[in-house]
Enzyme design. Structure first.
Site, mmCIF file in Angstrom:
data_model
loop_
_atom_site.group_PDB
_atom_site.id
_atom_site.type_symbol
_atom_site.label_atom_id
_atom_site.label_comp_id
_atom_site.label_asym_id
_atom_site.label_seq_id
_atom_site.Cartn_x
_atom_site.Cartn_y
_atom_site.Cartn_z
ATOM 1 N N CYS A 136 3.335 20.837 -2.521
ATOM 2 C CA CYS A 136 3.453 20.504 -1.093
ATOM 3 C C CYS A 136 2.088 20.387 -0.398
ATOM 4 C CB CYS A 136 4.330 21.534 -0.399
ATOM 5 S SG CYS A 136 3.927 23.232 -0.838
ATOM 6 N N HIS A 250 3.395 23.232 6.813
ATOM 7 C CA HIS A 250 2.026 23.600 6.442
ATOM 8 C C HIS A 250 1.032 22.876 7.356
ATOM 9 C CE1 HIS A 250 3.645 25.452 2.982
ATOM 10 N NE2 HIS A 250 3.163 24.692 2.011
#
Ligand code: A2P
Length: 341
Positions: A136, A250
């Protein structure tokens, strides 16, 4: 695909790890993107067998993952951890499925394409049954950088992540909620999923540290996977990966150095038309990418585009990005790969 599906028929799709944080988003992405499938099969551990999950107005039963679960399955989207992928993905391929694997099990295997559809969709063609979905932090860092790299090759990158709980799964997200509640109520809380207290705290990423170089596995994934996806193993990269008490997006600070001089205005223009990316860069309002704005959305938000003043040569830029870990960082990218199939 060799599962015996007649030409032109929509594929049978299975989600492995359907009850997990990424699994739920895989099902949602398949529904929202109207993925053309004739049947959806949901697989998880024996603990979940008998549960149902909604898809296109129906309740689909969750089945226990077994060695012969993949008969008749054309595309299997795996998100149940590396151990499950290592054991079951080869069995799925034997039974005729193409696997899109969200774990790190096969990412560095030279025979397995590692794909971000906005960057290297052409590499899918070489698959031998398994296609890997990147880490990710890697996807969220490099999707906005690719169009810059194509025009003015990137030579060096420093990546600093502010990573959400979702990357460690549904149980970690729950631990963040529970520990925050306990903290505010003044109750003691013993973490069981993550190694440190998460509420009102942050800590170095909970993956193994290489005793030789001092970097953790997450940090080295950004290095190796960027090299493979960009097809440029000479880019010098160092990462620092940190978990912050955010649920599912994130944020990442990136400083990068190009081969030639480059201005923030050029980078802003390039990124403004890049697929999968949205510029959020408003110094007047001090409004830049934030996890609250990235959460639940497809695009990676990019802002704070400015000169890296530590490099007087004019070849370096600093940016700040935020992207939904469960969507572009995992489920959305996997479904985009399945769409290419
Ligand atoms: P289950 O819910 O039945 O435990 P997350 O990444 O959010 O922790 O989710 C992990 C996913 O992987 C869940 O769907 C979980 O199913 C699944 N899973 C974990 N262990 C196994 C296993 N041994 N066999 C099949 N699925 C598993």
């Amino acid at each position: 695909m060799s599962s015996g599906r007649p030409a032109g028929a929509s594929p049978v799709v299975a989600v492995v790890g359907a009850t997990g944080a990424v699994g739920i988003e895989l099902i949602r992405c398949l529904e929202e993107r109207r993925f053309p499938l004739s049947k959806l099969r949901l697989l998880a551990s024996a603990r979940s067998a008998g549960k149902t999950l909604p898809f296109r107005g129906q309740e689909i039963p969750v089945e226990e993952l077994k060695e012969d679960s993949f008969r008749g399955v054309d595309i299997a989207l795996f998100s149940a951890g590396g151990g499950i992928s290592r054991r079951y993905a080869p069995l799925a391929v034997e039974q005729g499925s193409v696997v899109v694997d969200n774990s790190s099990a096969f990412r560095r295997d030279p025979g397995v394409p590692l794909v971000v559809p906005e960057i290297n969709p052409q590499t899918i063609k070489s698959h031998q049954g398994i296609i890997a979905n990147p880490n990710c932090s890697t996807i969220i860092s490099i999707t906005p950088l690719w169009p810059v790299h194509r025009r003015n090759p990137i030579r060096r990158m420093i990546v600093s992540t502010y990573q959400a709980a979702s990357g460690a799964g549904a149980a970690a997200m729950e631990e963040l909620r529970e520990s925050t509640r306990a903290y505010l109520e003044g109750r003691p809380f013993q973490p069981t999923v993550l190694p440190h207290p998460y509420a009102f705290n942050l800590f170095s990423h909970n993956s193994k540290i290489d005793p030789e170089n001092g970097y953790n596995e997450e940090e080295m994934k950004v290095v190796h996977e960027t090299h493979k996806i960009f097809g440029a193993s000479d880019i010098r990269i160092a990462a620092t990966c940190v978990r912050v008490p955010v649920l599912r997006a994130h944020s990442i600070a990136i400083n990068f150095e190009c081969e030639r001089r480059i201005t923030p205005a050029e980078v802003r223009d390039i990124v403004a038309t890049a697929p999968g990316v949205k510029v959020v860069d408003d110094p007047e309002r001090n409004y830049f990418p934030m996890p609250k704005d990235a959460s639940g959305g497809d695009p990676i938000l990019v802002g704070r585009i400015r000169r890296d003043i530590s490099d007087p040569s004019g070849r370096s830029i600093a940016i700040f990005v935020a992207g939904d870990q469960l969507l572009k960082g995992a489920a959305l990218n996997a479904v985009q790969i399945a769409e290419l199939l």
